[in-house]
Every structure is written in structure tokens, then in C-alpha cells.
Write a protein that holds these residues in place. Structure first.
Motif, short mmCIF file in Angstrom:
data_model
loop_
_atom_site.label_atom_id
_atom_site.label_comp_id
_atom_site.label_asym_id
_atom_site.label_seq_id
_atom_site.Cartn_x
_atom_site.Cartn_y
_atom_site.Cartn_z
N ALA A 136 0.82 -1.22 0.00
CA ALA A 136 0.00 0.00 0.00
C ALA A 136 0.85 1.26 0.00
N THR A 137 2.15 1.15 0.24
CA THR A 137 3.00 2.34 0.21
C THR A 137 3.25 2.83 -1.21
N LEU A 138 3.09 1.97 -2.22
CA LEU A 138 3.49 2.34 -3.57
C LEU A 138 2.72 3.53 -4.13
N LEU A 182 9.09 11.47 0.15
CA LEU A 182 8.62 10.16 -0.31
C LEU A 182 8.12 9.31 0.85
N MET A 183 8.80 9.38 1.99
CA MET A 183 8.37 8.61 3.15
C MET A 183 7.05 9.11 3.70
N ILE A 184 6.84 10.42 3.66
CA ILE A 184 5.55 10.96 4.12
C ILE A 184 4.42 10.47 3.22
N GLY A 185 4.64 10.49 1.93
CA GLY A 185 3.62 9.99 1.01
C GLY A 185 3.37 8.51 1.19
N ALA A 186 4.44 7.73 1.36
CA ALA A 186 4.29 6.29 1.57
C ALA A 186 3.56 6.01 2.89
N SER A 187 3.86 6.80 3.92
CA SER A 187 3.19 6.61 5.21
C SER A 187 1.69 6.87 5.10
N CYS A 188 1.33 7.92 4.38
CA CYS A 188 -0.09 8.26 4.25
C CYS A 188 -0.86 7.14 3.53
N ALA A 219 0.07 3.97 3.15
CA ALA A 219 0.10 2.74 3.94
C ALA A 219 -0.89 2.81 5.10
N ALA A 220 -0.97 3.97 5.75
CA ALA A 220 -1.95 4.14 6.83
C ALA A 220 -3.37 4.01 6.28
N LEU A 221 -3.61 4.57 5.11
CA LEU A 221 -4.93 4.43 4.49
C LEU A 221 -5.22 2.97 4.17
N GLY A 222 -4.21 2.24 3.71
CA GLY A 222 -4.41 0.83 3.41
C GLY A 222 -4.74 0.02 4.65
N LEU A 223 -3.99 0.25 5.76
CA LEU A 223 -4.27 -0.47 7.01
C LEU A 223 -5.64 -0.11 7.56
N PHE A 224 -6.01 1.18 7.46
CA PHE A 224 -7.34 1.59 7.92
C PHE A 224 -8.43 0.93 7.09
N THR A 225 -8.20 0.83 5.79
CA THR A 225 -9.19 0.19 4.92
C THR A 225 -9.35 -1.29 5.27
N VAL A 226 -8.23 -1.97 5.53
CA VAL A 226 -8.31 -3.37 5.94
C VAL A 226 -9.11 -3.51 7.22
N HIS A 227 -8.81 -2.66 8.20
CA HIS A 227 -9.52 -2.72 9.48
C HIS A 227 -11.01 -2.41 9.30
N TRP A 228 -11.32 -1.40 8.49
CA TRP A 228 -12.72 -1.01 8.31
C TRP A 228 -13.50 -2.11 7.59
N VAL A 267 -7.14 -5.01 -0.58
CA VAL A 267 -6.39 -3.76 -0.41
C VAL A 267 -5.02 -3.88 -1.05
N LEU A 268 -4.36 -5.00 -0.85
CA LEU A 268 -3.03 -5.21 -1.42
C LEU A 268 -3.05 -5.08 -2.94
N SER A 269 -3.99 -5.75 -3.57
CA SER A 269 -4.03 -5.74 -5.04
C SER A 269 -4.44 -4.39 -5.59
N VAL A 270 -5.43 -3.74 -4.97
CA VAL A 270 -5.91 -2.46 -5.48
C VAL A 270 -4.85 -1.38 -5.31
N PHE A 271 -4.27 -1.28 -4.13
CA PHE A 271 -3.27 -0.24 -3.89
C PHE A 271 -2.03 -0.47 -4.74
N PHE A 272 -1.60 -1.73 -4.85
CA PHE A 272 -0.41 -1.99 -5.66
C PHE A 272 -0.69 -1.70 -7.13
N GLY A 273 -1.89 -2.05 -7.59
CA GLY A 273 -2.24 -1.73 -8.98
C GLY A 273 -2.26 -0.24 -9.24
N ALA A 274 -2.81 0.53 -8.29
CA ALA A 274 -2.81 1.99 -8.44
C ALA A 274 -1.38 2.53 -8.45
N GLY A 275 -0.52 1.95 -7.62
CA GLY A 275 0.87 2.39 -7.60
C GLY A 275 1.59 2.10 -8.90
#
Length: 407
Positions: free
Chosen positions: A52-54, A77-83, A85-94, A110-118
Motif C-alpha cells: 500500500a506504500t506504492l 517520499l516517506m511521508i507519502g508512503a506513510s499516508c 500505507a496508513a490508508l491501506g491499514l485503515f481500509t483493511v480494518h474497516w 487492499v493489497l491488489s488495489v493499492f499496488f495496482g494503483a501504484g
């Protein structure tokens, strides 16, 4: 000219040492938090956070490239990756809490969608005419060879902060992993600690992007913990052992990768950690394959000896080759299979021991000692001395045989 070349070589050596030290700190921090992630059964969450960081990484690069003309500023780049990744973990939890999807299904989506978008955004980056996009693909598999001194110092600082966070929260995290209901009764805020665990994991994943890459970041956290599980069953030992394995694997992999710029750092670190995992699996004294094999062979010999002595006591013929060899080595039978005087004594002792175990089973049908030791160890080695004395007294009263005299 020679002085300039020597200075450059010294600086390159300093950067390599700094990269290796930073990788070791990162491996230690990842191994420590990975132990709690493994115990909490959130291993796949690390993979989801890494992939989800991609999109955040790529989007941060595009924004930096458009604003400054250089998109390779590591803190941005780390700030963007953190945002992301946090959105990905929140989506998994939700998704796992508010829908009928299980956690593994939510992680997969979440893994497939975020990685595909990246990947789509990475393609957009390749079409940009600015931003110095060369080398951005190294964040997929990691690359320590071209790391700047400032980047290595930033990664080392983040790894140190992560390690300190794990050390400060080690007790509540252990309670969360083993018994969250009991922890809640004691006043521990379980949701907050789950959030802290996810936050530390997120920090490790983001810090490891430059070293191991987002694709292999899960291995840096999980593989040391899995290897450490072969060495101990106690959490206060599992965490430092996992941290040590992570530090050793990350340092060795980063050092090997720095010597050959064409080698991907993440892949070398993962292979090194896998080698440490194999060594742990084979040589660990608690759960290692070799130790398990030795215990099985000792158990097998003990069972054959026991059954052989009982057969001698009953006057039955013995045909099993291993049983015959073991009895001969002890001097309990001759080469023709006839019991020796010492063999008769051992057979009588085994029969009496078997009778005492039968009596203990009748008197204590639900005993854990019965299930663990019966027909394996002599009664005197498995049970307390006062219990053995009571058994022998009861046996003497029921059978009329006196208790044996003990020296």
C-alpha cells in the motif's frame, strides 16, 4: 588528483558502513516488532502495508517533481508512503470490522488495489520530463549501493525510534498478543494498543523502503520472528532473539549488496534471513529438526527396550531386530536370545513398574503425568517420591508382594 580519489574512496567506505549499520538497526527494529505481529497473527498486514506504500510513494514523487523539479527527496517520499500505507491499514480494518469480509480477504483486496494503483502512477512517472525519475524503481526491491549519507542517517534514526518504541511498549504488547480480554479487564486500552502496533509496523515498513523495497518488506519483519520461534517459547526471549536475527541478516545482506551495485539489496537481505531461518529450523535445541529427530530416536529406543523387557518377563519370543540389538548391548540377552540373570532382574523390574503404572492409572484416571510418561519412563523418574511410596504400599497391600528394598 590522488588525494581527491582517496577522499572519495574514504567517503564511499564511510557511507557503506553507515548503510550497513542503518540496515542492522532497521533489521533489529523490524525483528522486534515482527515478534509481536507474529504472536498477534497479523503477518499478512505487513504485506498489505508494504504494497500500500506504492501509490503514496509515486504520488509524492509526482508532486515533488512538479513543485521542485526533483522528486527524489526521501523525507517527502516517506511521508507519502506513510499516508497511503496508513490508508491501506485503515481500509483493511474497516472492511474486516464493518462488512462481512474476513481479514484475509480484506488484505488481499487492499493489497491488489493499492499496488495496482501504484503501478499505474509509476507508469505516469516514466512519462514525466522532470523529477529525476531514474532510480525510483529501486523502491520496489531496495538498493543500498546508491544510498546517500543523509538517507542512511534518516533510516537509522527511524529504526532507532522504532526500536525504542517497541522496548517501551513491550509489556502491554505482550498482554495484547496473548490475552486481549484479560488486558482489557486490567484497564489496557486494546484498540489503542492495536493502533500502536499498526503504527510501529507502519514505521518499519516505510523506513525499510529504501533498503529492502516495498515488495519484500514483509520478510524483514516476519522471517526473523519465525526463525526465533524455533529457539524459545517465551516472549521475553523471543523479542531479543528475533531482533538479533533481523540485525544479523540485514547487516550481512546490506554489506553484500553494497559490494555489487547490480545486486538488489532487498533480495539479498531476504535470502540471508532465509539462510538464518534454515539454520534455526535445523539446529535450534527446542524445536529444531535435528533436536526433534534425536528426541524421536531416544523415545523409539526407550519404547523398544520397555517392550522387550516386558516380553522377556512374559517368556515371549522377540523378533524385532532393533529390540534384540538394544537388549544385547545392555547385556540382558545372549546372542541366542536367552535372557541373562541381569536381563531377568531388569524384566521383573519393568513388569513391576508396569503394574505400578496400571495402579496409578486406576487411582488417577485424568492425570497429566499418566498421559505424558506412561510406558515411557519408570515410575520413580516420572512421579514424586511420596507418590511412588504410596503406590508401592497400595500395590503391596493388593498383591501381597513386599516393597522392594532400595539402597
Amino acid at each position: 588528483m590522488n588525494a581527491i580519489l582517496e577522499a572519495l574512496l574514504l567517503q564511499a567506505g564511510y557511507n557503506t558502513a553507515l548503510v550497513c549499520i542503518g540496515a542492522a538497526l532497521l533489521g533489529a527494529a523490524a525483528g522486534a516488532i515482527g515478534a509481536f505481529v507474529l504472536l498477534r497473527r497479523r503477518s499478512l498486514a505487513t504485506d498489505a502495508a508494504g504494497h500500500a506504500t506504492l501509490p503514496g510513494l509515486a504520488l509524492a514523487f509526482i508532486i515533488l517533481a512538479l513543485l521542485t523539479g526533483d522528486g527524489r527527496w526521501l523525507p517527502g517520499l516517506m511521508i507519502g508512503a506513510s499516508c497511503s500505507a496508513a490508508l491501506g491499514l485503515f481500509t483493511v480494518h474497516w472492511l474486516s470490522m464493518r462488512t462481512r469480509l474476513k481479514e484475509d480477504a480484506a488484505i488481499g483486496m487492499v493489497l491488489s488495489v493499492f499496488f495496482g494503483a501504484g503501478i499505474v502512477l509509476m507508469t505516469v512517472i516514466q512519462t514525466l520530463q522532470t523529477g529525476r525519475q531514474a532510480g525510483i524503481a529501486s523502491y520496489l526491491l531496495g538498493s543500498a549501493a546508491g544510498m546517500l549519507r543523509s538517507e542512511a542517517e534518516l533510516i537509522a534514526l527511524m529504526a532507532l525510534l522504532t526500536a525504542l518504541s517497541v522496548f517501551a511498549l513491550r509489556r502491554p504488547l505482550a498482554m495484547l498478543c496473548f490475552d486481549p480480554d484479560y488486558a482489557s479487564v486490567l484497564g489496557l486500552r486494546v484498540r489503542l494498543m492495536d493502533l500502536a502496533l499498526s503504527g510501529i509496523l507502519l514505521l518499519v515498513v516505510v523506513a525499510s523502503l529504501k533498503v529492502v523495497g516495498l515488495v519484500l518488506s514483509v520478510a524483514l519483519s516476519i522471517m526473523p520472528a519465525v526463525a526465533a520461534r524455533f529457539w524459545t517459547n517465551r516472549v521475553h526471549l523471543l523479542v531479543p532473539i528475533s531482533a538479533g536475527i533481523g540485525a544479523a541478516g540485514a547487516y550481512t545482506g546490506a554489506a553484500l549488496s553494497s559490494t555489487a551495485p547490480s545486486l538488489p539489496t532487498g533480495a539479498i537481505i531476504v535470502l540471508t534471513l532465509f539462510l538464518l531461518f534454515l539454520l534455526s529450523m535445523l539446529l535450534a535445541p527446542a524445536r529444531g529438526v535435528l533436536a526433534t529427530f534425536i528426541r524421536h530416536q531416544l523415545f523409539r529406543r526407550r519404547v523398544h527396550l520397555r517392550q522387550g523387557l516386558l516380553s522377556l518377563n512374559r517368556g515371549e519370543a522377540i523378533y524385532d531386530g532393533l529390540t534384540l540389538r538394544l537388549l544385547r548391548r545392555r547385556g540382558w540377552i545372549r546372542r541366542d536370545g536367552v535372557a541373562t540373570p541381569a536381563g531377568h532382574l531388569a524384566a521383573n523390574a519393568a513388569a513391576r513398574d508396569e503394574a505400578l503404572w496400571a495402579l496409578y492409572r486406576r487411582l488417577n484416571p485424568g492425570s497429566a503425568a499418566l498421559a505424558q510418561y506412561h510406558r515411557i519412563l519408570p515410575v520413580r523418574e516420572a512421579l514424586p517420591q511420596d507418590t511412588v511410596q504410596e503406590l508401592e504400599s497400595q500395590f503391596a497391600r493388593e498383591t501381597g508382594f513386599p516393597q522392594p528394598h532400595r539402597a
